[in-house]
Scaffold this active site. Sequence first.
Site, short mmCIF file in Angstrom:
data_model
loop_
_atom_site.label_atom_id
_atom_site.label_comp_id
_atom_site.label_asym_id
_atom_site.label_seq_id
_atom_site.Cartn_x
_atom_site.Cartn_y
_atom_site.Cartn_z
N GLU A 97 71.04 13.91 16.94
CA GLU A 97 69.59 13.56 17.12
C GLU A 97 68.72 14.81 17.75
O GLU A 97 68.35 14.69 18.77
CB GLU A 97 69.41 12.25 18.01
CG GLU A 97 70.15 12.25 19.28
CD GLU A 97 69.68 11.03 20.00
OE1 GLU A 97 68.72 10.40 19.76
OE2 GLU A 97 70.60 10.79 21.17
N GLU A 115 62.12 21.06 17.11
CA GLU A 115 63.06 21.16 18.21
C GLU A 115 64.59 21.83 17.73
O GLU A 115 65.41 21.68 18.40
CB GLU A 115 63.41 19.87 18.67
CG GLU A 115 62.19 19.12 19.35
CD GLU A 115 62.35 17.88 19.95
OE1 GLU A 115 63.74 17.70 20.25
OE2 GLU A 115 61.26 17.21 20.49
#
Length: 773
Positions: free
Chosen positions: A495, A504
């Site tokens: 995740e 990210e």
Amino acid sequence: MLALKQLKQIDATPSEPYETVPLELISEAQTKGYDSVCLPLTTEAWRKRWTEMCLMPSDSVHPENRSRESRRESRLLRRDSAVEKKAEAWRENPCFEWDEVTITRLDEAASITAIVSEWLELDAEDDGIRYDAEIALQQELAYASYLTIHTAILPAPRNRNHIASYARTVRACLQKAPFMSIAIRLPVYDTTSVTEPIVPVSPSSSSSSLQSSSTPSTPRLFVSNSTDSLAPLEAHIDAAWETWDLIRSICDYNIRLTLALDLTPPLPNSPGVLSKWAAEAVRYIFLPSTTFIANAKGYPVLPKPTQNFIRDSMTHRPNIIISGASSGLHMRGGEDAYSQYVRHLERTSSVVQAAETAGTVENFAQGYQDYLQAPLQPLMDNLQSITYQTFEQDPVKYRSYEEAIYKALQEWPYQDKIVICVAGAGRGPLVARSLSAVDRTKRRNVHIYAIEKNPNAFVTLQNRQRMEWKDRVRLIFGDMRSIVVAEKADILVSELLGSFGDNELSPECLDGAMRFLKPQGISIPSSYTAHLAPLSSSKLYNDARAITDEKSLETPYVVMFQAVNLLSGEGPGPSGLCGPQVQECWEFEHPRKNLVLNDQGLPPTNSHNARSAKLRFHIPHAGVLHGLAGYFEAVLYGNIGLSIHPHRKDQISKNMLSWFPLFFPFKEPLYLPSNCELQVSIWRLTNERQVWYEWHAESFLGSIGGTSTTSGGGQSLVSPTVGVPSPLIDAIDLVPRSSPLLRDGLERSTATLVKIGHTSLHNAGGRSNYIGL
């Protein structure tokens, strides 16, 4: 809103126990359930004195000159020197006389919003009238400030030729009254410029019942050199918004300047043209009783388009100003019916209902709407436990992950040994969901590894292993890009997604993790896409530039959008080549195919993770570009996914809480006229130390020209994202790439685009913002 004649209806001596007439009126309003009162600040006596001092008498003005004339500019030979001396004395030291103001005491001014004299012409054709109106305005604001009144509502601009003068005056007043907010009263459009205005029809209403002399007049916005009288209503709404845009731009987006939107005119049925107001600082909404129509029982209600607009406007939580409620315009319900009906609209607003419903994004994000947050940098920073806890409150995301793992396990031969590796385990929510999926399949031969680089979170993992998981889970401490795993995985779960999908550094992290995934292994997620749309929001722009750091307007922010407007439409635009309202930029897939690797199983450079996109958007209605809205959509496994795409999120992962969109700001607002085309370029760039984004935009107007469909460099003008459907949804109303309709449109295209503006290149070289590797 209390009108001047209401102040005159009560005797000069107020009833017991009130000391003054205003106190009695204000108390009555509060007793009737109103939260506050709007009150004219001055009386007719002030208007009479100002008119005598500053304007020529009407009988002395030349018959051919129908407009008022200032005494300053008059060319009459016989002039009244006594009056002019009186006017000069006033200009030198402006002051009210006691009977020229409606309130004189602090207790009268409590909870009052002052309405500045409606007859002041700050945009008059006559220079002298404008100058004297400015002095009078500053005098009224100074008096309101003396009484600690915090907000004043100014009369609407009337003359498009001198809107700049109006705005300059407002800016000067904001500078001279540093503790006062100013709201500009603006009709949503000028009814006089529409030949056949929309008239709401009620079975019980008549032409006589729609008129009331007791209600305040609606300000009119005169737009000079307007379009043809048969132009659609949308053009006149655009003209009203453009007036507001010019005023707030000249006032440099001052946060103390707000909008009092007058909804006296009936609204169109098409909501798109009204959506631009969602991005503006609408603090007040005027609702005179004449805007209401009678329902079958005679009670006042609003026309459907106005109802919908009021409900949608609850994102701003505006103050609704009801005027003329005591005029007896409608047969039943009395004065209370108007406020009760407006409160009903508030309660039934989807915005309010969502905020009050547990489990919704709106309820979860209370207090974070339109709040700029820096994106996480999980590679550079070790997250705090409270951050993990916040994300773990999202049941939708983890339920989707469990379903994806369960579906992958179901498709695996039952007798085979399966190795699941959770890369970036955090505090263990994906580990727990993996175990739950395994238990549902009743498999026994499943090994689970959990990798985490955060030393603090690793303590939590060890505790959960000891207390919950026992020997079902093996923990590995270290960076997934460099650690060694005992056996390769069949299913790799992570995740690492950000608001823009890859922001990210999920691609870079999973490049390293692919070393311990079997050749035929599965990655969850298997792919993700980044999406963009042009956005207008005066609040977000103001908040970004208010940050003292000069890099603030070249930094992407995570934002829970609320008071925003997506400027793009679904149409093909002037060139016939524009894509949908929200367009795909690029995609990442895992595991990668045909990737060059070094001896350690890692890519020798990060250049394969660089991306770029050039997108074409149709802008159907005039607006101001303040930034770009970034979204992502991810395929976890099969048809199970995650999405914050504004059109598809409710179909794929409704009420998912973990991600808000990304906001790419522009340093300078870019005005976009109606029916123009916006071309957005965005790059994802990288070197050996960092990843960053750069973005840029250009605007074009269409004109009738040749048939070429290529740019000067010979590149096709086709948007790369036209008609790209979601892999998670079966039916999306987009034209597919191979559609004959699109091909025919390309062949018939005769539009030539004329460039009208552009932005600077933002964050060049990652100078203001980057994500560290």
